[in-house]
Structures are given as C-alpha cells and as structure tokens.
Design a protein around this motif. Structure first.
Motif, mmCIF file in Angstrom:
data_model
loop_
_atom_site.group_PDB
_atom_site.id
_atom_site.type_symbol
_atom_site.label_atom_id
_atom_site.label_comp_id
_atom_site.label_asym_id
_atom_site.label_seq_id
_atom_site.Cartn_x
_atom_site.Cartn_y
_atom_site.Cartn_z
ATOM 1 N N VAL A 341 0.821 -1.205 0.000
ATOM 2 C CA VAL A 341 0.000 0.000 0.000
ATOM 3 C C VAL A 341 0.857 1.258 0.000
ATOM 4 O O VAL A 341 0.583 2.222 -0.737
ATOM 5 C CB VAL A 341 -0.954 -0.014 1.211
ATOM 6 N N LYS A 342 1.900 1.269 0.808
ATOM 7 C CA LYS A 342 2.742 2.465 0.871
ATOM 8 C C LYS A 342 3.435 2.719 -0.460
ATOM 9 O O LYS A 342 3.536 3.869 -0.912
ATOM 10 C CB LYS A 342 3.768 2.314 1.992
ATOM 11 N N ALA A 343 3.910 1.667 -1.113
ATOM 12 C CA ALA A 343 4.534 1.842 -2.425
ATOM 13 C C ALA A 343 3.517 2.379 -3.430
ATOM 14 O O ALA A 343 3.845 3.232 -4.272
ATOM 15 C CB ALA A 343 5.123 0.518 -2.908
ATOM 16 N N SER A 344 2.273 1.900 -3.361
ATOM 17 C CA SER A 344 1.232 2.400 -4.260
ATOM 18 C C SER A 344 0.994 3.888 -4.043
ATOM 19 O O SER A 344 0.868 4.657 -5.010
ATOM 20 C CB SER A 344 -0.069 1.621 -4.032
ATOM 21 N N ALA A 377 -6.366 5.086 -7.721
ATOM 22 C CA ALA A 377 -5.275 4.353 -7.062
ATOM 23 C C ALA A 377 -4.955 4.965 -5.704
ATOM 24 O O ALA A 377 -4.811 4.244 -4.702
ATOM 25 C CB ALA A 377 -4.032 4.339 -7.945
ATOM 26 N N PHE A 378 -4.852 6.308 -5.662
ATOM 27 C CA PHE A 378 -4.532 6.957 -4.394
ATOM 28 C C PHE A 378 -5.657 6.759 -3.386
ATOM 29 O O PHE A 378 -5.410 6.438 -2.219
ATOM 30 C CB PHE A 378 -4.280 8.455 -4.584
ATOM 31 N N PHE A 379 -6.894 6.956 -3.809
ATOM 32 C CA PHE A 379 -8.026 6.869 -2.892
ATOM 33 C C PHE A 379 -8.142 5.462 -2.305
ATOM 34 O O PHE A 379 -8.358 5.295 -1.092
ATOM 35 C CB PHE A 379 -9.311 7.239 -3.630
ATOM 36 N N ALA A 380 -7.975 4.440 -3.145
ATOM 37 C CA ALA A 380 -8.074 3.064 -2.663
ATOM 38 C C ALA A 380 -6.950 2.756 -1.673
ATOM 39 O O ALA A 380 -7.189 2.177 -0.599
ATOM 40 C CB ALA A 380 -8.012 2.102 -3.846
ATOM 41 N N PRO A 461 1.722 0.862 -12.278
ATOM 42 C CA PRO A 461 2.188 0.197 -11.049
ATOM 43 C C PRO A 461 1.387 0.564 -9.812
ATOM 44 O O PRO A 461 1.073 -0.302 -8.989
ATOM 45 C CB PRO A 461 3.648 0.668 -10.931
ATOM 46 N N ALA A 462 1.035 1.844 -9.667
ATOM 47 C CA ALA A 462 0.248 2.264 -8.504
ATOM 48 C C ALA A 462 -1.129 1.615 -8.516
ATOM 49 O O ALA A 462 -1.641 1.187 -7.473
ATOM 50 C CB ALA A 462 0.113 3.787 -8.491
ATOM 51 N N VAL A 463 -1.749 1.529 -9.692
ATOM 52 C CA VAL A 463 -3.071 0.912 -9.813
ATOM 53 C C VAL A 463 -3.001 -0.573 -9.478
ATOM 54 O O VAL A 463 -3.855 -1.113 -8.766
ATOM 55 C CB VAL A 463 -3.631 1.127 -11.228
ATOM 56 N N VAL A 464 -1.984 -1.251 -9.979
ATOM 57 C CA VAL A 464 -1.833 -2.691 -9.740
ATOM 58 C C VAL A 464 -1.677 -2.987 -8.257
ATOM 59 O O VAL A 464 -2.319 -3.898 -7.709
ATOM 60 C CB VAL A 464 -0.631 -3.248 -10.534
ATOM 61 N N LEU A 465 -0.832 -2.218 -7.560
ATOM 62 C CA LEU A 465 -0.612 -2.461 -6.132
ATOM 63 C C LEU A 465 -1.855 -2.120 -5.309
ATOM 64 O O LEU A 465 -2.163 -2.805 -4.329
ATOM 65 C CB LEU A 465 0.590 -1.660 -5.632
ATOM 66 N N ALA A 466 -2.586 -1.069 -5.704
ATOM 67 C CA ALA A 466 -3.838 -0.746 -5.004
ATOM 68 C C ALA A 466 -4.861 -1.861 -5.198
ATOM 69 O O ALA A 466 -5.580 -2.241 -4.260
ATOM 70 C CB ALA A 466 -4.392 0.585 -5.516
#
Length: 503
Positions: A341-344, A377-380, A461-466
């Motif tokens: 989550v933090k990486a996202s 991505a950020f909100f999730a 990448p951010a979307v995938v990790l979220a």
C-alpha cells in the motif's frame, strides 16, 4: 511441494547469486540500454516466481536450510527459509518489479548503472532475509546499502539542490550509524555467547543477561534503521528528497528488512521473553502516535506519506511486542499489506509529481478529474492505509486490535484507534489538496486542455498495487493463513533451529 536438501542448497543460494551475477553482466554492458531493462526485469521476475514456489514449500510449517559450500557447520554461511522468509521474499520481489517498472516509465532508469544497482540492492535484501547468521545479516545489510547510496546520488544528479544533498547526507549518516552499532552488537554477542549462528544462539539472550545486553545493541541498531521513535527523524528528512521511484523502492525494502530482523532475533535469541515486551509496547505505541502527528504539519505529499510510514511501522512492530499467535499473525499480515500500500501511495503521488513537476499540497488541484486512474489508485490505497474495509488495511488493523485486546494492552489499543482516525484525516488532506479540491492559485492543474497526462506505463504500477490491496482484503484468509504459519514458527523456533543445525 517437496524439496530435497541438495536442491534447497542450490535453490536458496540462487536468490543471492543470480541477481549479483546479472548485475555484473549489466555493468559490462552498461551502454546497451535495452539489455539493461531485459536482464533487470527477467531477473526480478524469476526471483519472484522462485519466492512464490518457496511459499508453497513452507506452507506446512517446514523450514529448509543448508550451509553454503563444503564448510562444516558453524563456519559455512547458513541459508534458511521458512514461511516468514518466503513471504518477505515474495513481497519484496513484487515491490522491486513494480518500482523498476515505475522507474523505467518515469525516466530515472535511463541512468547507466541504475539496473545493476537495483540488482545488487536485491542481492542484499534476499541475502539478509535468508541468512541464519547474525554476522552475515550485517554483510548483506552492507550489500543492500552501498547501491542505495548510488541510487540516491543519481537523484541529486538529476534533480540538484542543497536539500537533496542534505537528504543523502542524512541518509548515509543514519545508515552508517546503524551499521556500526549492529557490528558492535555482533562482536558483543560473539564475545558473550561464543557464536553468531542463530541455531546456536536459541534462547541465549533470555538465559544470560550479558547476551541480552549484547543482543539489545543489535536490536537498537535495527530500531534505528526501522526509524522507530526517538530515532525516526532521519527517515522523514531524507526519503522525500529522492526521486519518487527511489522513495517507493526504499520504502518497501530498507525499513522492512530491519523489521524482519527484529522479528527473527527476538523470537530466536530472546525466545519471546515476556519480561521485555512492555518496553516494546510503549516504544511502538509512541512511534505510531508521533509519526502520525508529524504528518499533520507537512505540506508536501511525499513528506506526509513518509511520516505515515514511521507511524505504520509502529503498528507492524506492535505485533512483535504483543508476541501472541494472533499478535504475530496480525503483525506479519500488516507488514505485507503496508509494503504494498505504501509503495502504491508513493507511486500514485509520484506519477503526478513526475508529470507536473511538484507534489506540494495546494500547488495542484483537480487531479482526480484530470488523472482519474491516479485518483482511484490513491483513494483506494489511502483507505487501505487508514484501515477502511474491504481493503487489506482493515483486516490488518482489526486483527491487531483484537490481539491487543486479548493481551490486555488497552493503552496501545486506544492509540491505534486514535492514530487511525488521524491517518484518515491526513489522507483526506492530500486528497483534497491534490486530487479533489479547486485551489484558486493552482500552478498546474488549472492550465491546459484538461486531458490526462500521466501515461499508462507510468500510472499502472500504482493501480496494480492498489488492486492487490483490495484482493488481499477480499481474500484475507489466504494471507492470514500464511501469516499464521509464520507466527507459529516464531512462537516455536525449533523447526528453524533444527533445520539450520542439520543443514
């Protein structure tokens, strides 16, 4: 999955050998850019696949171990893998792939030695997770740190500025201090216990006050590296000044390897000694609170997220301080959740920063409308960090709350609830100031034609990790089961010790 010991000997060693050899090849072919990318991604992908196989092999509680080379026990470097090791290898592998992807998309991977530095960094990470020898923990920590200095230096070259120079100076100083303390503690352990092999040190700190003091020096060094209060400010004042790609990479590797070592050492050397747990509960509760309060006054997205990183490390380590099966299970689950989550979060805000040139709250506005995927991505990920269902953060925090309640740690429980509320408010601050609100003096977002500018490869990448955080939350029983196996191995270290002794 059944492994023979001969196979395990080769299998575990390859986690260190393959990325190190690949890095050497890339140094020789430094001018061939396409080869840099191909070898880096192939190596990271193979390592991730092997880590996933290791989860299958250790899911029944088995520990595999083997000394490298033909040296006798006590001299050979012991490599050991149980479920905790496998989970760490898999999660760091996912992060390394995602961060390498982000670095390539953002342009930072074009530096000549970026790919080999990342692979040497992963050599240190993998070795630190797998070795069952305290001195070799130190060796692999140094292998992990040296390329990190280079990655940070490239950031200064690309971005410039006195703040960046001050950041790398603080980063190097803090890590050199932690390394010096760690090596001093290793020497003291060897002087008092006569060994640095974890199998031979089982319960030594619980039985001998001299060994306990020596081991405390080692743990203090890792508390420094993990940025636990009161030695936390170096992280908050150095991580925000790297590139977004390097910040995301460091967030999932450096402090988390230190957390892993703390879990391993306290379980083996202290054998979960109840006498000292109250100190850890107080320390980690304070870390949760001070970290989140530090985030309140920050005005830059990455600075806010970095202070939250300090706060969340308190949650992760609280599982160790509770030291019950549920507490350890929750702590390990929280560790995996937080790394993703933090990486996202760093990459969703980092994609905005790379594209628009700033991550300052108020300088940008309406990013959720202009960059809807980055907003999602950020909100999730923000909801997951705050512990809102159905994301992985809810399962992690709820499990930890139950563990604290069962252990009677009501002060820690109250701190967790308060900190979760402040965390949510801080995430809303970034959301309103960067993604949702309409700033009158917005520098960037008010200009232009309104079309999205963050490219697919940069934002993915951010979307995938979220999405992975959501998947873990919805299917939490899988990771909880694996975390439970890892917790049982920490409560009863006989399997780990016997495997190392007989390897």
């Amino acid at each position: 999955m059944t492994f023979t010991y001969d196979f395990v000997s080769t299998y575990l060693t390859l986690f260190v050998a393959v990325p190190l050899i690949s890095a050497g090849v890339l140094v020789l072919a430094a001018r061939v850019q396409w080869l840099q990318y191909v070898v880096m991604f192939a190596t990271l992908a193979v390592s991730l696949a092997a880590s996933a196989g290791l989860i299958a092999g250790t899911s029944d509680g088995t520990t595999y171990a083997k000394g490298t080379g033909s040296w006798p026990f006590g001299i050979a470097i012991p490599f050991a893998a149980d479920m905790l090791s496998a989970l760490m290898l898999t999660t760091t592998g996912i992060l390394a792939l995602a961060c390498a992807w982000f670095a390539v998309a953002s342009g930072y991977a074009r530096e000549r030695y970026f790919a080999p530095l990342v692979l040497v960094l992963m050599t240190g990470v993998n070795g630190g997770i797998l070795t069952a020898d305290i001195f070799n923990f130190f060796v692999f920590l140094e292998v992990m740190l040296l390329p990190s200095y280079g990655l940070y230096a490239y950031t200064i070259y690309r971005r410039g500025g006195n703040i960046m120079v001050g950041g790398v100076r603080l980063f190097i100083t803090a890590n050199l201090l932690a390394s010096t303390m760690f090596l001093t503690g290793v020497a003291l352990i060897y002087g008092t216990a006569g060994s640095v092999n974890l199998a031979q040190l089982k319960g030594a700190a619980a039985q001998d006050p001299a060994v306990a003091i020596a081991t405390s020096v080692v743990m203090l060094s890792m508390l420094t590296k993990a940025s636990v209060v009161p030695v936390h400010s170096w992280l908050a004042r150095s991580y925000p000044y790297t590139s977004p790609a390097v910040t995301a990479l460091f967030s999932g590797l450096h402090t988390k390897v230190a957390v892993y070592i703390l879990y391993r050492i306290y379980a083996v050397l202290f054998d979960g000694d109840e006498r000292f747990l109250w100190i850890l509960v107080a320390l980690f509760s304070l870390t949760m609170l001070i970290g989140v309060l530090g985030a309140v006054g920050e005005k830059d997205a990455r600075s806010i997220l970095t202070f939250h990183m300090v706060s969340q490390l308190g949650y992760i380590l609280l599982g160790l301080a509770i030291f019950t099966e549920l507490g350890l299970t929750a702590g390990i689950f929280y560790l995996v959740h937080h790394m993703l989550v933090k990486a996202s979060l760093f990459m969703s805000t980092g994609a905005i920063e790379v594209t628009y040139g700033t991550g300052k709250i108020g300088a940008l506005a309406g990013m959720a409308r202009r960059e809807p995927w980055m907003g999602v991505a950020f909100f999730a990920a923000a909801l997951s960090l705050a512990g809102i269902p159905p994301f992985s953060g809810f399962v992690a925090k709820f499990s930890l709350l139950l563990a604290a309640y069962e252990k009677g740690e009501f002060y820690a429980l109250a701190v967790m609830v308060v900190v979760s509320l402040i965390t949510l408010l801080s995430m809303l601050k970034i959301w309103d100031g960067m993604f949702w609100g309409r700033a009158e003096n917005a520098e960037v977002a008010s200009a232009g034609d309104g079309r999205a500018r963050v490219g697919f490869w940069l934002g993915a990448p951010a979307v995938v990790l979220a999405a992975l955080s959501l998947a873990i939350g919805l299917g939490a029983q899988v990771l909880m089961g694996w975390s439970g196996v890892a917790a049982q191995n920490l409560l009863d270290t006989s399997s780990y010790v016997n495997a190392v002794m007989n390897g």
